[in-house]
Design an enzyme around this catalytic site. Structure first.
Site: not given
Lengths: 623, 579
Positions: A27, A30, A161, A176, A433
């Site tokens: 990434g 920012g 994690c 709906c 997890c």
């Protein structure tokens, strides 16, 4: 005096290690821009940057490695070039690519000392989390939204994690509510963006993946009505370009459909009835309104103004679609338009349509500025928060590199001025997890010979001692369970199980089931006289903790989540669903029915749907 | 009619500027952005100067109006290792100008200047500070006099001043604001801004109540289960008052009793065995039936002299505050109604009607305040009129207005102790608290004081030649009669003399326990180890924190750090102290 005197002085013995480290940053938005600056000036020896995105004007208020002239260029490449100027002694490598691409496999992840996540979406975060766990590389996870930010160091086996705790999921709405009984501005905005716009200009033959069309006794009839309604709207699409087009669309969605809804008395016992709009009446009243009203994005428009923007943007979009249709050959896929918050034409259409619908249902109208935020799922973002978050990432990285896991912290930035920064000790892994609480291994497979049966019989049953009750799954669905043995004789390649993909073995033993077994596929041609599938080393698989009633991770029992969040397995965003084997026990009652990817999004609760896919996470966020 | 379709011209969307700043406009809105774009920031930079530049970076990106860097240093190899906004070719050139060149690339709209001067000149000629709207001063300054002069002048001219240190793993900043610094838009949590005014209902609300609850018992189950909870509360309040001398439940026990009364009104013979709206009503009893009160922040505003005596030169804030104060007085202590309603179980039509009743009331309250504002404007002869939007924002957020009382930045001198006044008693116990970060602040004070001492000694010694000066600067023992300069780590204890606060007229915060003393010594040692050097990463973080506060001060939005923040990069911890 050497340029690194200060760093040497303050970092001490860690500094030579930093200089030799090869690290990965995913990434370059920012947080990424700030992080890259800090990493370069801290002196990390080799930095790889991965980002698939390109630079947009709205990035420039904080992503300081980019300038006006870089718009539309690759973030990863420009970030590399801009940063390289400031420290020529560091090796920088940029990849303009999706981190989920197969080239970024486990071996590649293993080549880094440390990984930094500076991502903007849950899906990629989950993927990197999983890859780092599989490669056993420490991960520094981070995210910001507005004034808030957070940093979380993740070390396999020692800390939680990314998927050990439940993540907030995107708002979801029953179909709906969106189509028949809206009560809030967001319902009308979602209707305009995900239903009306898509039916008019998108791929109409494909069901909008954001909608759940599943039925129950209560809504079956209405859902059938809605299907017919969509069909009828689709027919109107054929008259695009004609003089009558705007009137036809308007009458259909703002009059006829509304009148049909009105006629359903049961629906309005507890709700205010909607009032259909009259094309001629409004049209007359709007004759003096200029389309340029669309530029006034801070105020809520009047009926006449909404009408004008609706007609005008419909015309602009129709012209665009038809122009591109006339330029495409017969063989190619028909061109479509996609909603983009920064595409004024699409935004105007969605804003005006949403407001007209709000007016019909007596709901407050919103300004175009606000609708842009809601429809585009825009998250406020500023330079200061990114600067702080990125620095905190590097500080946590120092602790991880020193091996001071005890001193590493989960760090939060807060808007409140009482503390500014808050921190919390890192929690141990959550034994339940479904991502890190599993046994992981590679599975060596000879692609020319290996069949599913080789895995099931030779490895799982004989070698590892599994009983009869277990299943083998991949990201698409279940490949094998006791009721599904058709695939046993098939080769891995024919089942779509390729190198660097994952299989999950779920033990359904009633007494004492093993934890899930996650197998990363490694392809290798093996000698003919050996087994076509084998494990590189002996495995001792733990049993599931007894007091685990249900997985508390993602997507499980939480009423307002849906299958979207369970997507720790790689798959296209749109196909993520409850079939995901990672969804644990929830999966058990569904298994057996599912063999292949199904378009319908699974449902565990009666309401759901609409998940924005651009920024879908709790903390997420900077594009 | 023409048959051909003409491609329509693309309509002008938001301007490029609005697009660029879109993500931040969603935080501080157009008025905040305008304030930012009008701001003139002065950076008085010293030391390696990275933190100053990092702050500027974070102000340039969102579009601050202009800034000026004061720095006479030339770029060294060392700078290249810590300052991102310099490159190889900058070596040997004037640092401020080189930095400005790269900073300008971040945002062409920002006006950028560099002055090749020392900070000291501003101490001799402080009126030069006047043209700036905010000052960033990076310490330590040459000596205490420089710091003191700048602080004094900024205070006198009501210019917000930030004083910043960043060394090694540690950093600190203090902000000096005018004695009264009001913030209207504190961005409170939307849920907390609701005021239902149940104890002071107005005719329109009562009329609606009457139509909805007139025949409560004969309503169908459906209608009964959809009466908005606030009408339920009002209905039962009337019943309660009839038997309690027309008084609403006042204390906890009465409220409990009242809650039971509300609960008894729910129908339980239905399929759910209860009613959601009645549950909502019961749950809201404790928080919704409090007599009107005003926050301490607003009280301070009302009590301020500026609020009570407005003049033609009064700021908009005080003219509006005065009008709201009048409203508050003439309406028995209630504030203008904000007008927002919480979500509640109700039929849509009822809810919308209720919404309209609240909105209409909010509008009429606003109109009343506006009338007062206009007549005040006339009375004191003030022009141009205050914008309606500003009055409205104040009315909506009145309860959350915050008044910051600026305090002077503390100047540590080698020749005199700091006068701590009332703060010593508060800070002393904090210094004894294990894990407190306050010792870090004192270590930076000690650093300033040490710098002042060094400066004094150097001036006294008047070095014979450059070589001797170099020796002194480097802290090396100089041959002959000149004794060595004090070392920072050894001299740091000067900053906390152990004077008994009971008997000393100017008590100092002090370390009472050996543990507290050790903590301080360790911090000083670590600070000494940094040897005036900055770590880029710590400077970047501090630059983020300071810039965030600068933006809050400039936009007058959000709640500020009041007034000192320290950061410990080893523990990744911050602490905020009012010093």
């Amino acid at each position: 005096m050497g340029r690194d005197r200060f760093a040497k002085q303050s970092l001490g013995y860690l500094y030579p290690r930093i200089k030799q480290s090869r690290i990965l940053m995913i990434g370059a938005g920012g947080i990424g821009c700030e992080l890259l600056k800090n990493l370069v000036l801290t002196g990390f020896g080799e930095i790889h940057i991965v980002d698939l995105d390109t630079i947009d004007l709205s990035n420039l208020n904080r992503q300081f490695l980019f300038r006006q002239e870089h718009i539309k260029k690759s973030k990863a490449l420009v970030a590399k070039e801009s940063a390289a100027k400031f420290n020529p002694h560091i090796k920088l490598e940029a990849h303009h690519a999706n981190i989920k691409d197969p080239q970024f496999n486990i071996q590649w992840f293993q080549s880094f000392a440390l990984v930094f996540n500076a991502l903007d979406n849950l899906d990629a975060r989950r993927h990197v989390n999983k890859m780092c766990l599989a490669a056993d590389v420490p991960l520094i996870e981070s995210g910001t939204t507005g004034f808030n930010g957070q940093v979380q160091p993740i070390i396999k086996g020692k800390t939680e994690c990314y998927d050990c705790s439940t993540k907030d999921v995107p708002k979801s709405f029953p179909v709906c509510t969106i189509r028949s009984t809206p009560s809030q501005p967001i319902h009308c905005i979602v209707w305009a963006k995900s239903y009306l716009f898509t039916e008019m200009f998108g791929t109409s033959d494909e069901e909008t993946p954001e909608f759940d069309h599943s039925e129950d006794n209560e809504n079956a009839k209405e859902i059938e009505n809605l299907r017919q309604e969509s069909q009828a709207l689709n027919n109107i699409r054929q008259s695009m370009g004609s003089d009558e087009f705007a009137r036809k669309v308007f009458d259909k969605v703002f009059k006829d459909d509304i009148n049909r809804l009105r006629s359903m008395e049961d629906m309005w016992k507890t709700r205010k009835q909607p009032n259909a709009l009259d094309f001629d009446g409004i049209s007359k009243g709007a004759s003096g309104t200029k389309p340029s009203i669309a530029q006034q994005d801070q105020k809520a428009w009047t009926v006449a103004e909404n009408f004008t923007v609706f007609s005008d943007s419909l015309r602009r979009l129709s012209t665009r679609l038809q122009t591109s249709q006339s330029q495409t050959g017969i063989d190619t896929v028909a061109p479509v338009l996609v909603f983009d918050k920064d595409d004024e034409d699409t935004l105007d259409f969605v804003a005006a349509s949403a407001n007209l619908r709000s007016i019909i249902f007596g709901i407050e109208s919103k300004s175009k500025f606000d609708i842009k935020q809601m429809a585009g799922n825009i998250i406020p973002a500023i330079a200061t928060t990114n600067a702080m978050t990125a620095s905190l990432c590097v500080m946590q990285a120092f602790k991880v590199m020193r091996g001071d896991i005890d001193k590493a912290r989960m760090v939060f930035l807060e808007r409140s001025a009482a503390r500014v920064i808050n921190s919390d000790t890192l929690k141990p892994p959550n034994p339940n997890c479904n991502v890190c609480g599993v046994m992981s291994s590679t599975l060596i497979v000879d692609p020319d010979r290996a069949t599913l049966n080789d895995l099931v019989e030779d490895v799982l049953k004989s070698q590892l001692g599994y009983g009869d009750e277990f299943s083998v799954n991949n990201e698409i669905g279940t490949l094998y369970d006791p009721d599904l043995d058709d695939n046993l004789s098939k080769k891995f390649i024919d089942l779509g199980v390729k190198a660097d993909s994952f299989l999950t073995v779920i033990d359904d033993d009633e007494e004492n089931p093993r934890v899930n077994l996650s197998l990363a596929i490694l392809e290798k041609t093996l000698p003919e006289d050996t087994k076509a599938v084998h494990l590189p080393k002996k495995l001792d698989i733990a049993r599931k903790p007894k007091d685990a009633p249900a997985p508390i991770t993602n997507g499980g029992t939480n009423g307002d989540t849906n299958g979207h969040v369970a997507a720790s397995f790689v798959g296209t965003k749109r196909k993520r669903s409850l079939e995901d084997p990672e969804n644990g026990q929830q999966q058990d009652n569904k298994r057996g029915k599912i063999q292949m990817p199904s378009k319908a999004v699974g449902v565990q609760d009666d309401d759901l749907v609409i998940a924005d896919d651009s920024n879908d996470g709790a903390i997420v966020i900077d594009d | 009619m023409a048959e051909t379709i003409i491609t329509p011209p693309i309509l002008q969307g938001p301007t490029a500027k609005e697009k660029k700043y879109d993500r931040q406009l969603r935080l501080w809105a157009a008025n905040g952005q305008a304030a930012l774009e009008n701001a003139k920031v002065l950076l008085l930079n010293s030391g390696s100067g990275v933190v100053g530049v990092e702050i500027l970076k974070n102000l340039i990106l969102p579009g601050v109006g202009s800034f000026t860097i004061v720095d006479e240093t030339n770029v060294s190899e060392l700078d290249l290792g810590v300052n991102f906004f310099l490159e190889e070719s900058s070596l040997g050139k004037w640092r401020a100008e080189e930095t400005c060149k790269f900073l300008q690339e971040l945002n062409p709209e920002v006006k950028i200047n560099a002055l090749k001067e020392s900070i000291d000149v501003f101490a001799d000629n402080p009126s030069r500070l006047e043209q700036y709207s905010l000052i960033l001063l990076v310490g330590p300054t040459t000596n205490a006099r420089v710091l003191e002069k700048i602080c004094e002048y900024a205070d006198k001219s009501s210019i917000p001043l930030f004083y910043i240190h960043c060394q090694g793993f540690f950093s600190h900043f203090s902000v000096q604001l005018p004695a009264q610094f009001p913030i209207v838009d504190t961005h409170p949590d939307p849920a907390s801004t609701q005021d239902l005014r149940l104890l002071n209902p107005w005719p329109e609300l009562l009329e609606f109540l009457e139509t909805k609850t007139r025949n409560l018992d004969s309503l169908s189950d459906h209608d009964h289960g959809h009466i908005p909870y606030l009408l339920i509360l009002l209905h039962f309040l009337n019943i309660w008052k009839a038997s309690h001398d027309a008084q609403a439940p006042a204390n906890y026990f009465e409220k409990k009793e009242f809650k039971a009364l509300v609960e008894s009104g729910a129908r339980t013979n239905n399929s759910e065995g209860g009613e959601e709206n009645f549950d909502e009503a019961a749950a809201a009893v404790l928080k919704s039936l409090n007599p009107p009160s005003i926050s301490s922040g607003l009280r301070q505003v009302f009590e301020a002299d500026d609020c009570q005596n407005i003049k033609s030169t009064s700021a908009n804030f005080w003219i509006i505050a005065n009008a709201i104060r009048n409203f508050h007085t003439s309406h028995n202590g209630i504030l203008p109604l904000p007008g927002a309603l919480p979500d509640m179980k109700a039929q849509s039509s009822d809810y919308i009607q209720l919404q309209n009743i609240y909105k209409a009331k909010a509008r009429s309250d606003l109109a009343e305040v506006t009338r007062t504002v206009r007549s005040s404007e006339q009375e004191v002869g003030r022009n141009p009129p205050i914008e309606q939007a500003e009055i409205e924002a104040f009315c909506k957020g009145a309860q959350f207005v915050k008044m910051i009382h600026g305090r002077p930045i503390r100047v540590a001198k080698c020749t005199a102790e700091i006068d701590w006044n009332d703060r010593a008693k508060v800070l002393s116990p904090e210094l004894q608290t294990p894990d407190s970060l306050l010792p870090l602040y004192f270590a930076f004070l000690a650093l300033d004081r040490y710098q002042d001492d060094i400066d004094r000694i150097q001036k006294v010694r008047k070095p014979a030649d450059d070589e001797q000066l170099n020796d002194i600067m480097a802290g090396r023992v100089v041959s002959g009669a000149v004794p060595p300069l004090p070392m920072f780590a050894e001299s740091a204890h000067f900053s906390t003399p152990t004077i008994d606060p009971e008997h000393d007229p100017k008590p100092w915060p002090r370390f009472d326990t050996p543990e507290a003393r050790t903590t301080f010594d360790n911090v000083v040692k670590e600070l000494d180890r940094a040897d005036r050097g900055e770590l880029h990463n710590i400077a970047a973080l501090t630059g983020g924190m300071v810039a965030q506060e600068v933006i809050k001060v400039i936009t007058k939005q959000y709640v500020l750090v009041d007034n000192t923040c320290v950061f410990d990069g080893i523990a990744s911890k911050t602490a905020v102290f009012n010093i």
